[in-house]
Each structure stands twice: as C-alpha cells, then as structure tokens.
Design a protein around this motif. Sequence first.
Motif, PDB file in Angstrom:
ATOM      1  N   GLU A 216      -5.218   0.036  -3.265  1.00 55.47           N
ATOM      2  CA  GLU A 216      -5.306   0.516  -1.885  1.00 55.47           C
ATOM      3  C   GLU A 216      -4.033   1.254  -1.494  1.00 55.47           C
ATOM      4  N   LYS A 217      -4.197   2.450  -0.945  1.00 57.81           N
ATOM      5  CA  LYS A 217      -3.068   3.277  -0.526  1.00 57.81           C
ATOM      6  C   LYS A 217      -2.848   3.141   0.978  1.00 57.81           C
TER       7      LYS A 217
ATOM      8  N   ALA B  15       0.830  -1.206   0.000  1.00 51.79           N
ATOM      9  CA  ALA B  15       0.000   0.000   0.000  1.00 51.79           C
ATOM     10  C   ALA B  15       0.867   1.260   0.000  1.00 51.79           C
TER      11      ALA B  15
ATOM     12  N   LYS C 178      -2.505   4.198   4.920  1.00 52.73           N
ATOM     13  CA  LYS C 178      -3.276   5.060   5.795  1.00 52.73           C
ATOM     14  C   LYS C 178      -2.455   6.284   6.201  1.00 52.73           C
TER      15      LYS C 178
END
Length: 325
Positions: free
Chosen positions: A301-302, A290, A304
């Motif tokens: 998805e990156k 990510a 957080k």
Amino acid sequence: MTVRIHDVAQAAGVSVTTVSRVLSDRGSVAEATRQKVLTAAQKVGYSRSTFLPRNDVRFIAVATPQDPEHWQLEVSRLVNAELQSQGILTMTPLIDSNLTSLKTSIQAGAGLVVTPTFTRLDVDVPVVRFDESSFVSAQTSTNETIAAKLDLATGLSLAFEHLTDLGHRRIGLVCKDSGELADLLASRFLAEHPMRNLGSVEDWIVRVSKSYSGGIHAAMRLKDAGGTAVIVQGQLQLFGVLDAIRKRGLTVPRDMSVVGIGDSLTTQYTGPPATVLALDSAAMAQALAAATRSVLHIPGEKMKTVPPNFRPKLIARGSTSAGRA
C-alpha cells in the motif's frame, strides 16, 4: 568544503530523491538519468562512506527523538516491525541535538530516514516524517515526504471544550522545555485558550523537563497561581502532576482536573485514571510505512495523494470533573 547530495542533485538537474536512488541503487531510474547523476557526483567530488558491504537489501533508519513521547515510541515500534516484515533492514537511531546518531546511521549506509516527528532534519538522504496541520508550515525541503499530519488545534480545542463544560477557566499547560512538539503545543494553546481574549495566558504555560520532578514543579506552580485544570504533554510529567496534588493534601479532580496527551495502559490505571487526548498510533505507523513504500517504490500500500490528517480523540476518565466551588 563538504560536498552534499544536494550539490549532486543541483549539478545533475534532478531531485535529491533521484540522486539517493541512484547512489543507493534502489528504485527505478532511467539509465540516462542514472549516468547523468553518476557523472555529476564525480564532477562535484561527492563520495559517501561504505562502512557496510553493498547488498541488495534496503536499509533505512527508523529514528525517534532522544526524549520521545510514549506514542512516538509506539509508532516507531510498529513501523519498524512493518518494514522488517517486508525484508527491509532497519536501524533505530535517536535524534539528538547534533544528529550524531542519525548521521552515523546514514554514513553506515541508511538511504532513508523515517521518523514520527515534526522536525526538519538537515541530512543528505530522503526523510519521511509527520507535520502539524494547523499552521502554515515552513516549506519542506526537496528530500522530505510528509506521510501524515497531526491536528493539534482540534485536539486542544477538544480538551478546552471538555474542561470549560466542567466550569474550568484557569487552565494551564505543562510541556517540555524544548522541542518542536512542545513549541507547537504552546502556540496552539495560546491560540485556542478560552481566556485568550480576556487577558494574557502566557503565564499559564509552564515549560519543564519531561520528567516526574518536572511535573511536580509545574503542578505546584500552576496551583499556586490559582489554576484549576491542566493539560500535560508527557506521561512522566503527568505522573508528577498527579503526585504533586496528592502531596499537597489535595485530590484530582476535585482540586485540579488533569488531561494528558497520548494514551497507554499506564494512563488508564493512574490514580484516578487519566483523561487523555488519544492518538491512533497504529494508523500513524501505517501512514509512515505507506510513504516509505512510495519513496522506495516497493510493493504494498502506497501513500495517498493527500496525506491523512489525524485528529486526537478525547477519552474522558476520572482525572477530570467540575472544580471545587
């Protein structure tokens, strides 16, 4: 004097990551910024090797330590497979003391380094890595992204609580004789040991090579010093500890309880099955992937805003029990 990517970033007044995107032609950068970076690179005399032909496929280095733990190999394998599934070309160099293999990968065109380690790497491209969450770490450099943190303090606390509940107080640590992870484990061991306020516990740390014979030597040394339990960093060391106790005509866990760090099918079938501090390799690999997608600005998805904090989980098996009276 060698001109580095940091010099270009300083001359252009932008981040190292931005310079890397421009020079590697990866990611979205405003045209004005791109021209500013190219002008700065020419001004300071920066050039990079192009051993590989230029193409539109992203190329990164998924690097592991030269002497990795089992869980680091598993994390690297998983993140490598994840990135390749997205069409990213990868290379798998080892991180040796001089970074020779890693720097060769960068010279060959790798624009990013992804690694399941805690070590700061002095290289000219962005780095995605882990950090330890219990200490206030040294400030990361501008080209580093911390994908996740590993809470070693909580892990060792779980091991200490488990062993002290079984009646153990003379608890030792077997760790590698070098390396960032070994240093972190030793520091947390001293800070969390249940006997830390009643005397020196430095003597209960045995630093040896990450090998079978290293584990044998460490187990004998701790047993001769009156140790009744031990926490072991590496799996080869763990196998050596178990064998050393048997060769003394003693048994695990009656004469010495043993806790390993990192789980695998092998540790589940040692004699007896090893109690371990298990790490979520799949989730840790996802965190690295990510963060990589975030740095490269590619779909998926990156990471957080706040990096995830992974806490080891204690899995109690037959290698720990109450010590012999």
